[in-house]
Write an enzyme that holds these catalytic residues in place. Structure first.
Site, PDB file in Angstrom:
ATOM      1  N   HIS A 193      19.346  41.137  34.866  1.00 59.13           N
ATOM      2  CA  HIS A 193      19.009  42.372  35.008  1.00 59.13           C
ATOM      3  C   HIS A 193      18.241  42.955  36.315  1.00 59.13           C
ATOM      4  O   HIS A 193      18.381  43.870  36.699  1.00 59.13           O
ATOM      5  CB  HIS A 193      18.083  42.871  33.749  1.00 59.13           C
ATOM      6  CG  HIS A 193      18.461  43.523  32.706  1.00 59.13           C
ATOM      7  ND1 HIS A 193      18.334  43.110  31.415  1.00 59.13           N
ATOM      8  CD2 HIS A 193      19.564  44.506  32.664  1.00 59.13           C
ATOM      9  CE1 HIS A 193      19.334  44.050  30.815  1.00 59.13           C
ATOM     10  NE2 HIS A 193      19.940  44.748  31.259  1.00 59.13           N
ATOM     11  N   ARG A 300      33.570  50.735  29.563  1.00 62.90           N
ATOM     12  CA  ARG A 300      34.043  49.629  28.942  1.00 62.90           C
ATOM     13  C   ARG A 300      32.709  49.495  28.034  1.00 62.90           C
ATOM     14  O   ARG A 300      31.717  49.090  28.040  1.00 62.90           O
ATOM     15  CB  ARG A 300      33.733  48.437  29.891  1.00 62.90           C
ATOM     16  CG  ARG A 300      34.668  47.706  30.705  1.00 62.90           C
ATOM     17  CD  ARG A 300      34.288  46.728  31.669  1.00 62.90           C
ATOM     18  NE  ARG A 300      35.604  46.242  32.109  1.00 62.90           N
ATOM     19  CZ  ARG A 300      35.829  46.442  33.617  1.00 62.90           C
ATOM     20  NH1 ARG A 300      34.965  47.128  34.220  1.00 62.90           N
ATOM     21  NH2 ARG A 300      36.830  45.884  34.231  1.00 62.90           N
ATOM     22  N   ARG A 336      36.996  52.652  26.198  1.00 59.16           N
ATOM     23  CA  ARG A 336      38.097  51.841  25.674  1.00 59.16           C
ATOM     24  C   ARG A 336      37.335  51.290  24.586  1.00 59.16           C
ATOM     25  O   ARG A 336      36.030  51.198  24.527  1.00 59.16           O
ATOM     26  CB  ARG A 336      38.011  50.758  26.697  1.00 59.16           C
ATOM     27  CG  ARG A 336      38.872  49.690  26.198  1.00 59.16           C
ATOM     28  CD  ARG A 336      39.319  48.655  27.297  1.00 59.16           C
ATOM     29  NE  ARG A 336      37.858  47.742  27.596  1.00 59.16           N
ATOM     30  CZ  ARG A 336      37.823  46.891  28.527  1.00 59.16           C
ATOM     31  NH1 ARG A 336      39.098  46.723  29.217  1.00 59.16           N
ATOM     32  NH2 ARG A 336      36.816  46.375  28.915  1.00 59.16           N
ATOM     33  N   ASN A 460      43.265  43.034  35.463  1.00 62.20           N
ATOM     34  CA  ASN A 460      42.566  41.936  35.687  1.00 62.20           C
ATOM     35  C   ASN A 460      43.048  40.656  34.627  1.00 62.20           C
ATOM     36  O   ASN A 460      43.066  39.510  34.835  1.00 62.20           O
ATOM     37  CB  ASN A 460      40.945  42.097  35.188  1.00 62.20           C
ATOM     38  CG  ASN A 460      40.254  43.123  36.281  1.00 62.20           C
ATOM     39  OD1 ASN A 460      40.705  43.340  37.232  1.00 62.20           O
ATOM     40  ND2 ASN A 460      39.239  43.741  35.609  1.00 62.20           N
ATOM     41  N   ASP A 461      43.490  41.133  33.704  1.00 59.94           N
ATOM     42  CA  ASP A 461      43.978  40.284  32.469  1.00 59.94           C
ATOM     43  C   ASP A 461      45.411  40.168  32.618  1.00 59.94           C
ATOM     44  O   ASP A 461      45.897  38.954  32.638  1.00 59.94           O
ATOM     45  CB  ASP A 461      43.811  40.896  31.045  1.00 59.94           C
ATOM     46  CG  ASP A 461      42.252  40.456  30.394  1.00 59.94           C
ATOM     47  OD1 ASP A 461      41.878  39.318  30.566  1.00 59.94           O
ATOM     48  OD2 ASP A 461      41.919  41.434  29.881  1.00 59.94           O
ATOM     49  N   ARG A 471      41.373  33.793  34.624  1.00 52.49           N
ATOM     50  CA  ARG A 471      40.535  34.816  35.845  1.00 52.49           C
ATOM     51  C   ARG A 471      39.009  34.016  35.774  1.00 52.49           C
ATOM     52  O   ARG A 471      38.510  34.454  37.038  1.00 52.49           O
ATOM     53  CB  ARG A 471      40.466  36.183  35.195  1.00 52.49           C
ATOM     54  CG  ARG A 471      39.740  36.206  33.920  1.00 52.49           C
ATOM     55  CD  ARG A 471      40.069  37.731  33.445  1.00 52.49           C
ATOM     56  NE  ARG A 471      38.811  38.591  33.517  1.00 52.49           N
ATOM     57  CZ  ARG A 471      39.138  40.071  33.273  1.00 52.49           C
ATOM     58  NH1 ARG A 471      39.914  40.273  32.336  1.00 52.49           N
ATOM     59  NH2 ARG A 471      37.997  40.718  33.394  1.00 52.49           N
ATOM     60  N   CYS A 508      43.218  50.242  35.869  1.00 45.98           N
ATOM     61  CA  CYS A 508      41.868  50.316  35.999  1.00 45.98           C
ATOM     62  C   CYS A 508      41.256  48.930  36.227  1.00 45.98           C
ATOM     63  O   CYS A 508      40.239  48.587  35.951  1.00 45.98           O
ATOM     64  CB  CYS A 508      41.423  50.797  34.653  1.00 45.98           C
ATOM     65  SG  CYS A 508      41.939  49.765  33.045  1.00 45.98           S
TER      66      CYS A 508
HETATM   67  C1  PEP Z   1      41.573  44.448  32.909  1.00 43.06           C
HETATM   68  O1  PEP Z   1      41.695  43.472  32.199  1.00 43.06           O
HETATM   69  O2  PEP Z   1      42.125  44.777  34.099  1.00 43.06           O
HETATM   70  C2  PEP Z   1      40.529  45.515  32.542  1.00 43.06           C
HETATM   71  C3  PEP Z   1      40.314  46.434  33.448  1.00 43.06           C
HETATM   72  O3  PEP Z   1      39.553  45.098  31.365  1.00 43.06           O
HETATM   73  P1  PEP Z   1      38.612  43.651  31.517  1.00 43.06           P
HETATM   74  O4  PEP Z   1      38.418  43.498  33.129  1.00 43.06           O
HETATM   75  O5  PEP Z   1      37.328  44.644  30.699  1.00 43.06           O
HETATM   76  O6  PEP Z   1      39.085  42.754  30.806  1.00 43.06           O
HETATM   77 MG    MG Z   2      41.136  43.105  30.189  1.00 45.33          MG
END
Ligand code: PEP
Ligand code: MG
Length: 547
Positions: A193, A300, A336, A460-461, A471, A508
């Site tokens: 924090h 998120r 989401r 990202n995923d 990742r 995103c």
């Molecule tokens: C992603 O997976 O690209 C994403 C935006 O979600 P997160 O990073 O929260 O998994």
């Molecule tokens: Mg994701």
């Protein structure tokens, strides 16, 4: 010297203000009068809560800029007022004839250990909050002791860099923050924090590592580079000149990006794209606004569920979603649904330890397995949709049935709310879109597009699942490559299938603010890109420079 940059990316110069660890005493002797000790504890809790109230009032005058700090104080207040914690402390006093200070120490150390033992970095960092709250109680128990840092700031002239082994938010929040220009600590993490606060205050915070700061003396000149993590105590002339040049350049860059506010995100040939913000809670709304986000492309929601002993109820979720919707009336706000699991463990869901949590019981899978909990979130989203600008986004979709099941629950939630007269007019028309973040979703995106109202590519995923590269694993970081041709093909296929079914397609993931990726996405006619607020103006400038 180089440490981990955890706060804002700016360069700061100031003199060292050493923050000594406070000597808070814990009384280990047996006490005679249990009732009297419980009385003392209750009084201390009230006193600590009133100190927080005063700090909050002080911050209110600072408006939006202090919203994050206020939220943090509220979180501490909640911990302090938690009934379960009170009962535990009182029971400890009774069962052990223990002093109130020992009871507070034991109970909050237990909470701290619980958070410390978690794998998720964000939750792990919450251990520091437990210590902070415990210290507040111990301070209040220690008569005459104030929540002041151990050092007198007035003795310092000009901006100061706080130097400490570890810093807690309560110390920072109890100080005159206008003269603090940076933080330098041995311990901490990017998700603690104190780091979150530093980012929201726009000051650099560097974590040096153990025993690196022993040589620094009170008043020493310090320079921090929040972008690279470099820092120097008593810098040489050459070092100073180097950092001054960097600071000047940063100021010029930030200044010139201000020109992008209010401008369209459009290429020179007239191709338009919407640039939206990724947020984790209503605290991030001011940053999204300041950076002229064209809406929220990813809220998120799981961050609302973390850092607490139980899930937020419908009312609390409703307030958070409504705050985002109201801040962007007339613009879309994509929220989401809970994306827990993977590296975002939420303890009260009691997910058994899995060998491959990223391939496990997470996101939509967990929600469809906890229907009552999921329905609470869907009800809150529907109720918050009075302005008609919220869109629901489902994470980790792999098959059509998952969307159908979620939509069925959404319909049930809407019917229930209608009977209860809690459904705003037209709110049930809320669009339901999906994240495209698994290779399966890409491969059947033609079918999914018939069931979903929009797509948002989660690189990202998607990158980790496509390239079989975790990742979170530094050893395969080289393989986790957003420029791999497989990723480009996946993105192309998703956009093509979405557009064939006439639904908008966005992105995103973090890749969206990469200049090369941005150019590619525009060539592929992406409709929108959502990114961290601080990247929006830079990306808009890049878009406007493209042919
Ligand atoms: C992603 O997976 O690209 C994403 C935006 O979600 P997160 O990073 O929260 O998994
Ligand atoms: Mg994701």
């Amino acid at each position: 010297m180089k440490g981990i940059p955890a706060g804002s990316g700016s360069v700061a110069f100031g003199s060292a203000l050493l923050i000594k660890e406070k000597q808070l005493s814990i009384d280990k002797a047996r006490i005679q009068d249990v009732d009297q000790e419980i009385g003392k504890l209750r009084l201390a809790l009230e006193q600590a809560a009133s100190t927080i109230q005063q700090e909050k009032q002080g911050l209110e005058a600072e408006g939006d800029a202090a919203a994050e700090s206020c939220e943090l104080l509220e979180a501490h207040e909640m911990m302090l007022l938690d009934e379960e914690a009170h009962q535990k402390m009182e029971a400890y006093i009774c069962q052990n004839q223990a002093a109130a200070s020992l009871a507070a120490d034991r109970v909050f150390e237990e909470y701290k250990e619980m958070f410390d033992g978690m794998e998720d970095e964000y939750l792990k960092a919450r251990a520091a909050d437990c210590v902070d709250v415990k210290n507040r109680i111990l301070e209040a128990l220690q008569s005459g002791s104030e929540a002041e840092p151990a050092t007198d700031m007035k003795a310092q002239n000009g901006p100061v860099v706080l130097v400490a082994k570890e810093l807690f938010p309560s110390v920072l929040l109890s100080m005159d923050r206008s003269s603090i220009c940076g933080l330098l600590t041995e311990k901490g993490s990017k998700t603690s924090h104190i780091a979150i606060l530093a980012r929201s205050m726009g000051i650099p915070a560097i974590i040096s590592g153990e025993n690196r700061l022993n040589q620094i003396q009170q008043g020493d000149e310090i320079v921090l580079d929040g972008e690279t993590g470099e820092y120097a105590a008593c810098p040489s002339k050459e070092e100073k000149a180097h950092y001054e040049k960097r600071a000047k350049q940063q100021q010029e860059d930030a200044q010139s990006l201000q020109k992008m506010i209010g401008k369209e995100s459009v290429t020179q040939s007239g191709r338009k794209v919407r640039l939206l913000a990724n947020i984790g809670s209503p605290d991030d709304i001011p940053a999204a606004k300041k950076n002229d986000a064209e809406g929220i492309g990813l809220f998120r929601s799981e961050f609302l569920f973390m850092d607490r002993p139980q899930m937020p109820d419908e009312e609390e979720q409703y307030e958070a979603y409504k705050a985002a919707a109201n801040a962007f009336v007339g613009k879309e706000v994509i929220i989401r649904t809970l994306d827990a699991g993977g590296d975002k463990n939420i303890p009260y869901f009691n997910i058994p330890k899995e060998d491959n949590p990223f391939l496990g019981y997470r996101a939509i899978r967990l929600c469809l397995g906890h229907k009552a909990m999921f329905k609470i979130q869907l009800r809150a989203l529907l109720r918050a949709n009075a302005a008609g600008n919220i869109k629901i986004m489902l994470p980790l979709i792999c098959k059509v049935q998952e969307i159908q099941e979620a939509k069925q629950l959404l319909q049930e939630a809407a019917e229930e709310l209608k009977v209860q007269e809690l459904l705003p007019e037209g709110a049930e028309k809320i669009p339901v879109g999906i994240m495209i973040e698994t290779p399966a979703a890409v491969m059947i995106s033609d079918q999914l597009a018939k069931e979903a109202d929009f797509f948002s590519i989660g690189t990202n995923d998607l990158i980790q699942y496509t390239l079989a590269a975790d990742r979170t694993n530094e050893r395969v970081a080289d393989l986790y490559d957003l420029r791999h041709p497989a990723i480009r093909r996946m993105i192309q296929m998703t956009i093509e299938n979405g557009h064939k079914s006439k639904i908008p397609v966005g992105l995103c993931g973090e890749a969206g603010s990469d200049d090369q990726m941005l150019r590619f996405l525009l060539e592929e006619h992406i409709d929108e890109i959502s990114m961290s607020p601080g990247s929006i103006l830079k990306s808009r400038a890049a878009v406007r420079s493209f042919a």
